[in-house]
Design a protein around this motif. Structure first.
Motif: not given
Length: 539
Positions: A184-189
């Motif tokens: 999943p998104d590396k920043w938003h999780g």
RNA sequence: GCCCCUCUAGCUCAAUGGUAGAGCAGCGGACUUUUAAUCCGUUGGUUCAGGGUUCGAGCCCCUGGGGGGGCACCA
């Protein structure tokens, strides 16, 4: 909390619930060939293409004689250990300290002939510094071919970059397991709760808060075991499959044993078996175990949850109160490093130091305080019925005075109990296994611990008179036969045990999940249960 | 069981009833000290499902499904 998330969850993980084509390795190769054949990426992309891409890499590795899923890797240090050893290195330091570390590739920064990657293992992170000049052309291309989410093992030396980032200067990098799905998104999780709970593996990969909550849960349980072992308690395991679901008021799950051709219940409490062990002379026993109640699911309830129950010969409920305070306060210190907690109630919060003494108050006094009317289970039921009606409680016809008082307590006083409070002196009517108060035969020597308006624990001086216990059971059975499905039955074997003699005994049950919620500072029980009960996923 | 909210690319999110977009990831390229790297280019959609209204629906209506919250239930 949101800061914590921003700080720590900045990694992409994956989460795909679609039933994308289950591609085999062979198909992946075909897809890759197709891709090549069509020239420049005219093939469909998205998840299916991404998986085909990675499966093609696996094929290529195997063709080259490499194993994308090797059997083991011997590491020299964990990443926490590395940081402990070398975290103080000055910026721009190179050492000849050799290490072998393993973890998941969380981030990659490719700057031409250098690649920086962030690797994470269970508790730590380190940067990998990969130089084309050091590892050689072929190995460098292999590193560039890694995908986020791959597991790698690395041999190298410790260094820091010009900016001071602790790094492993990679000499050799070995793929330990190829990830075929993107993270999943590396920043938003992950934020979608459905996905987070269904695919807890993906949640744990990307959400630091989730990892933290389960770490705290573990520390709580470890702490409780330590405290109890230190006090001479023996840990035991009693049956989950019960012939009678006793020890609490709750609807049980029903199952069936084929060979015995009999109906069995999943346990709703640990109590009755543990007290049999006190009869047997074990003196101090406890069990931490899963119990099952076939009731609603909410932010505070999961159908299966974890209870710790302990029983101690020669003790009474006041000793149980003391041990409850000790267990929870020590667990807080062990799990979070402090006895200070923020307690979240239904619509308020309060900061509490668990190390300070906790309030104690009788249930009847709390009701009197909330309603302005003195109550006691010796009062005629009609009087209490009228009071109940005044406070929005509609008493069922079979309720006695004691039950009405409890309902009044829940309706008028419970929601205000934010700071830890021992509610004591429950009426006999609602406490079929607790001993009468030595000063008031209408009340029991019982307490429930409330924190954040939620019940966390329950304990009492155990009823050990077999004649009175039979009478209490018979009252239960009568209530059940009158239509109250949650009431109990007469447990003849338990009565037989009591006839052999149960010494004076104190007992306690603590809801582990709720303690974990309290100390992790989360608002849903699902945040402290790794795989909460959900409806099955649709195909 | 009841009420409310929600579901859009792999992930995080946009889109007055009027051509479904962005960031990240991916793909191609540049870069030897980056760190959510940056820069250039680029692929990717059954808008949960099925009906309906409309010239036209991601958007409005109905039914169903998943999830969340509340109520009930849960000593």
């Amino acid at each position: 909390m949101s800061e914590a998330r921003r700080r720590c969850s900045n990694y992409r993980a994956i989460t795909v619930s679609d039933d994308d084509a289950p591609t085999t390795t062979g198909n992946a190769a075909n897809a890759a060939e197709l891709d090549d054949a069509t020239g420049d990426g005219l093939l469909a992309s998205g998840l299916a293409a991404e998986k085909a891409n990675r499966l093609a890499k696996i094929d290529a590795l195997r063709s080259a004689g490499a194993n994308p899923y090797p059997y083991r890797f011997d590491r020299s240090h964990t990443l926490v250990e590395l940081r402990a050893l070398h975290g103080g290195l000055e910026a721009g330091t190179e050492t000849d300290f050799e290490v072998a570390v393993a973890g998941r590739v969380m981030l990659m920064r490719d700057s031409g002939k250098l690649v920086f990657a962030t690797m994470r293992d269970r508790d730590g992170e380190v940067q990998l510094f990969v130089s084309k000049a050091v590892v050689g052309d072929a190995a460098f291309e292999a590193v560039k071919d890694l995908d986020l989410g791959d597991w790698v093992g690395v041999h190298g030396t410790m260094m820091t970059t010009r900016k001071g980032e602790l790094s492993v200067k990679v000499q050799r990098c070995e793929l330990l397991s190829k990830a075929v799905r993107p993270m999943p998104d590396k920043w938003h999780g992950l934020t979608d709760t459905d996905t987070r709970f269904r695919q807890r593996y993906a949640d744990l990969i990307v959400n630091e808060e989730a990892r933290r909550a389960f770490r705290i849960r573990h520390e709580i349980i470890a702490s409780i075991r330590r405290t109890l072992h230190g006090r001479g308690y023996v840990e035991v395991e009693t049956p989950v499959l019960h012939v009678e679901a006793g020890g609490a008021h709750a609807r049980p799950f029903v199952t069936h044993h084929n060979a015995l051709d009999m109906q069995l219940y999943l346990r709703i409490a640990l109590e009755l078996h543990l007290k049999r062990l006190i009869v047997g002379g074990m003196e101090r026993v406890f069990e931490i175990g899963r119990i099952f109640r076939n009731e609603g699911i909410s932010t505070r309830h999961n159908p299966e949850f974890t209870m710790m129950e302990l029983y101690q010969a020669f003790a009474d409920y006041s000793e149980m109160i003391e041990i409850t305070e000790t267990l929870i306060t020590q667990a807080a210190i062990d799990a979070t490093g402090t006895s200070l907690v923020t307690v979240y109630g239904p619509d308020a919060q309060v900061d509490v130091d668990l190390a300070q003494p906790w309030r104690r108050a009788r249930m009847i006094d709390l009701v009197a305080e909330a309603t302005g009317v003195e109550v006691h289970p010796s009062q005629p039921v009609e009087q209490l019925r009228a009071l109940a009606a005044d406070h929005g409680v509609q008493p069922a016809p079979q309720w006695g005075s004691g039950k009405i008082i409890e309902e009044l307590f829940e309706a008028t006083a419970e929601s205000s109990l934010l700071a830890p409070t021992f509610v004591t002196g429950h009426p006999v009517e609602i406490s079929p296994l607790a001993r009468q108060d030595r000063h008031d035969p209408f009340l029991t020597e019982r307490f429930e611990l409330f924190v954040g308006a939620r019940e966390l624990a329950n304990g009492y001086s155990e009823l050990n008179d077999p004649v009175e216990q039979r009478a209490r059971f018979e009252d239960e059975q009568a209530a059940k036969e009158a239509g109250d499905a949650e009431r109990g039955t007469v447990d003849e074997d338990y009565l037989r045990a009591l006839e052999y003699g149960l010494p004076p005994t104190g007992g306690l049950g603590i809801g582990i999940d709720r303690v974990a919620m309290l100390l992790a500072g989360v608002h849903s029980i699902k945040e402290v249960i790794l795989f909460p009960t959900l409806r099955p996923e649709q195909s």
